[in-house]
Write a protein that holds these residues in place. Structure first.
Motif, PDB file in Angstrom:
ATOM      1  N   ILE A  89     -18.051  10.390 -22.573  1.00 13.62           N
ATOM      2  CA  ILE A  89     -18.823  10.789 -21.595  1.00 13.62           C
ATOM      3  C   ILE A  89     -20.186  10.470 -21.586  1.00 13.62           C
ATOM      4  O   ILE A  89     -20.761  10.696 -22.529  1.00 13.62           O
ATOM      5  CB  ILE A  89     -18.630  12.449 -20.972  1.00 13.62           C
ATOM      6  CG1 ILE A  89     -17.124  12.598 -20.887  1.00 13.62           C
ATOM      7  CG2 ILE A  89     -19.296  12.608 -19.844  1.00 13.62           C
ATOM      8  CD1 ILE A  89     -17.185  14.391 -20.720  1.00 13.62           C
ATOM      9  N   ALA A  90     -20.613   9.716 -20.647  1.00 10.40           N
ATOM     10  CA  ALA A  90     -22.122   9.174 -20.760  1.00 10.40           C
ATOM     11  C   ALA A  90     -22.828  10.036 -19.796  1.00 10.40           C
ATOM     12  O   ALA A  90     -22.638  10.644 -18.615  1.00 10.40           O
ATOM     13  CB  ALA A  90     -22.188   7.589 -20.157  1.00 10.40           C
ATOM     14  N   TRP A  91     -23.936  10.450 -20.497  1.00 11.89           N
ATOM     15  CA  TRP A  91     -24.866  11.354 -19.850  1.00 11.89           C
ATOM     16  C   TRP A  91     -26.171  10.607 -19.611  1.00 11.89           C
ATOM     17  O   TRP A  91     -27.097  10.658 -20.532  1.00 11.89           O
ATOM     18  CB  TRP A  91     -24.997  12.791 -20.949  1.00 11.89           C
ATOM     19  CG  TRP A  91     -25.945  13.659 -20.197  1.00 11.89           C
ATOM     20  CD1 TRP A  91     -27.338  13.912 -20.593  1.00 11.89           C
ATOM     21  CD2 TRP A  91     -25.752  14.880 -19.481  1.00 11.89           C
ATOM     22  NE1 TRP A  91     -27.920  14.764 -20.003  1.00 11.89           N
ATOM     23  CE2 TRP A  91     -27.013  15.627 -19.393  1.00 11.89           C
ATOM     24  CE3 TRP A  91     -24.559  15.172 -18.664  1.00 11.89           C
ATOM     25  CZ2 TRP A  91     -26.943  16.739 -18.527  1.00 11.89           C
ATOM     26  CZ3 TRP A  91     -24.433  16.593 -18.095  1.00 11.89           C
ATOM     27  CH2 TRP A  91     -25.974  17.138 -17.858  1.00 11.89           C
ATOM     28  N   GLU A  92     -26.042  10.126 -18.435  1.00 11.25           N
ATOM     29  CA  GLU A  92     -27.303   9.033 -18.339  1.00 11.25           C
ATOM     30  C   GLU A  92     -28.634   9.796 -17.823  1.00 11.25           C
ATOM     31  O   GLU A  92     -29.112   9.425 -16.561  1.00 11.25           O
ATOM     32  CB  GLU A  92     -26.713   8.355 -17.276  1.00 11.25           C
ATOM     33  CG  GLU A  92     -25.403   7.536 -17.630  1.00 11.25           C
ATOM     34  CD  GLU A  92     -24.942   6.647 -16.401  1.00 11.25           C
ATOM     35  OE1 GLU A  92     -25.422   6.564 -15.325  1.00 11.25           O
ATOM     36  OE2 GLU A  92     -24.086   6.000 -16.876  1.00 11.25           O
ATOM     37  N   TYR A  93     -28.869  10.512 -18.648  1.00 14.98           N
ATOM     38  CA  TYR A  93     -30.467  11.245 -18.509  1.00 14.98           C
ATOM     39  C   TYR A  93     -31.267  10.979 -19.841  1.00 14.98           C
ATOM     40  O   TYR A  93     -30.830  10.994 -20.913  1.00 14.98           O
ATOM     41  CB  TYR A  93     -30.231  12.422 -18.056  1.00 14.98           C
ATOM     42  CG  TYR A  93     -29.363  12.979 -16.736  1.00 14.98           C
ATOM     43  CD1 TYR A  93     -30.184  12.469 -15.577  1.00 14.98           C
ATOM     44  CD2 TYR A  93     -28.326  13.102 -16.801  1.00 14.98           C
ATOM     45  CE1 TYR A  93     -29.301  12.708 -14.238  1.00 14.98           C
ATOM     46  CE2 TYR A  93     -27.537  13.172 -15.713  1.00 14.98           C
ATOM     47  CZ  TYR A  93     -27.944  13.047 -14.405  1.00 14.98           C
ATOM     48  OH  TYR A  93     -27.447  13.362 -13.367  1.00 14.98           O
TER      49      TYR A  93
END
Length: 444
Positions: free
Chosen positions: A208-212
């Motif tokens: 899962i990409a956590w784009e922060y």
């Protein structure tokens, strides 16, 4: 085992032979389990007992009181948040107000969350939270105070403040699971790898990409330990609780054996006792016969004083005052006297307001970004932690403010008013201005 003689290099063999935990993680779990046992009252029983015999052990769980008292001082009156000094709530502040309200739908209750965070931190030394995105149909994200014993914190070898990964490892049924949360793209985003252990290695089951630029897991130190990622527990000196229990248990055993006098007879046989009809009176033939009571020839004053000294020592080293209503008339204490009495706990709380405060500031920034709001700093407004007599505080302010050369703002802060109130008071020509109660204090 106690907190002083806990040797990190010595590891008790895990009950699970296939445990994928690192040696360091196992050692930390053992220490946390020990500290939780002190808090929960599952402490070492100092006196051995035999089956069928009375148990004289006394467990005085001062450790729980010390943790709870510190947590209540930190978060018992809550904390509020602001992005500027304007009394009118702006869009970002209104969004945070909405998030920090009780919400059964998200199963989120801020008071409970903050106390869980403080308790986890006070016991283990390292409070940790996890941020989750909004569930389907929800607008707001939600956060949880997670068990610090499942978390490995990985930092840059050259900068302990720079966290590069969080590894969350736990056992679900018979399966070991891990969430490997690692910095990516030069710190601009994070990747979450969900994994299961197959008996030899962890196998990735989802990515899962956590784009922060912030991680979905955040931590801080309970009490500051320089050059370390993990903080210090409030119960570092919990072995004093063992000493307290030992003395209390010995006193209890002595009292059980010797509290009641024992009747002793000499110079005759038991068969020579003759009961009369006069109120259970017994007669003994023979001039040499004697009957007397065997009683303690000394009191336990010294032992009880030693017990009180140990209790006081535990409170002293943990910076929590031991308030005995029999010795202290709290109603007669001025605000200044209360600050002196609570001085060590206030200092300890101020340190925690730095560590937990930084965590809350980072969390609130993350919440604003997740909510699509402008990225901006959020400050904490802390309540005044001490009990307040409004009249006494008003009198203290009035006395200070009317001393020639004294700054009204500083007088208001010293008297215990919050910063916005102190600024309003400083801007008034009336040096007797007393605002409505209750008030808060940003830097008590």
């Amino acid at each position: 085992m106690n907190t002083r003689d806990f040797i990190p290099s010595v590891i008790t063999r895990s009950a699970d032979a296939l445990s994928p935990l690192t040696d360091e993680h196992k050692k930390r779990q053992q220490l946390y389990a020990l500290l939780w046992s002190y808090y929960k009252g599952n402490q070492r029983r100092p006196i051995k007992t035999r089956d069928g015999q009375p148990d004289d052990n006394v467990i005085e769980n001062w450790s729980k009181k010390i943790v709870n008292h510190g947590a209540n001082f930190l978060f018992g009156k809550g904390v509020t948040f602001q992005t500027d000094d304007n009394p009118e709530r702006n869009e970002a502040e209104l969004y945070l107000d909405t998030f920090w309200k009780d919400d059964p739908g998200r199963n989120f209750f801020p008071g409970l969350f903050l106390m869980q965070l403080a308790q986890n931190g006070a016991v283990t030394g390292t409070p940790i939270i996890r941020i989750y995105p909004p569930k389907p149909g929800d607008v707001l994200p939600y956060v949880r105070a997670i068990d610090p014993s499942i978390v490995d914190i990985i930092t840059n070898p050259d900068d302990v403040e720079h966290v590069t990964a969080y590894h969350l490892v736990w056992k679900s049924g018979k399966v070991w699971r891990r969430h490997r949360i690692e910095e990516d793209a030069g710190g601009l985003m994070w990747m979450i790898y969900e994994e299961e252990h197959n008996g030899r290695d962890f196998i990735v089951t989802d990515e899962i990409a956590w784009e922060y630029d912030f991680a979905p897991v955040m931590h801080t130190q309970n009490l500051i330990v320089a050059n370390e990622a993990y903080g210090a527990s409030d119960l570092q000196d919990a072995d004093l609780n063992d000493a307290i229990n030992f003395v209390a248990s010995n006193n209890n055993r002595i009292v059980r054996f010797h509290a009641h006098p024992k009747t002793i007879g000499t110079g005759f046989q038991a068969s020579q006792l003759t009961q009369t009809a006069v109120d259970q009176f017994w007669t003994i033939p023979g001039a040499e016969a004697k009957v007397y009571n065997l009683e303690m020839q000394s009191e336990l004053a010294a032992s009880y004083q030693h017990l009180r000294n140990l209790e006081e020592a535990y409170h002293q080293v943990t910076d929590v005052p031991r308030l005995d209503p029999a010795q202290i008339n709290l109603g007669a204490l001025s605000g200044f006297a209360l600050r002196i009495l609570y001085g060590p706990l206030l200092d300890k709380t101020n340190q925690k307001r730095q560590t937990y405060g930084s965590l809350l500031m980072r969390l609130n920034r993350a919440l604003l970004i997740l909510g699509g709001k402008q990225d901006q700093p959020v400050s904490n407004v802390w309540p005044y932690p001490l009990p307040v007599d409004p009249l006494a505080r008003a009198n203290e302010f009035s006395t200070l403010a009317n001393i020639p050369g004294v700054d009204v703002y500083e007088a208001a802060i010293t008297a215990g008013y919050d910063e916005p109130t102190a600024k309003r008071m400083a801007g008034s020509a009336d040096r007797t201005l007393i605002p409505d109660e209750p008030e808060t204090l940003q830097n008590a």
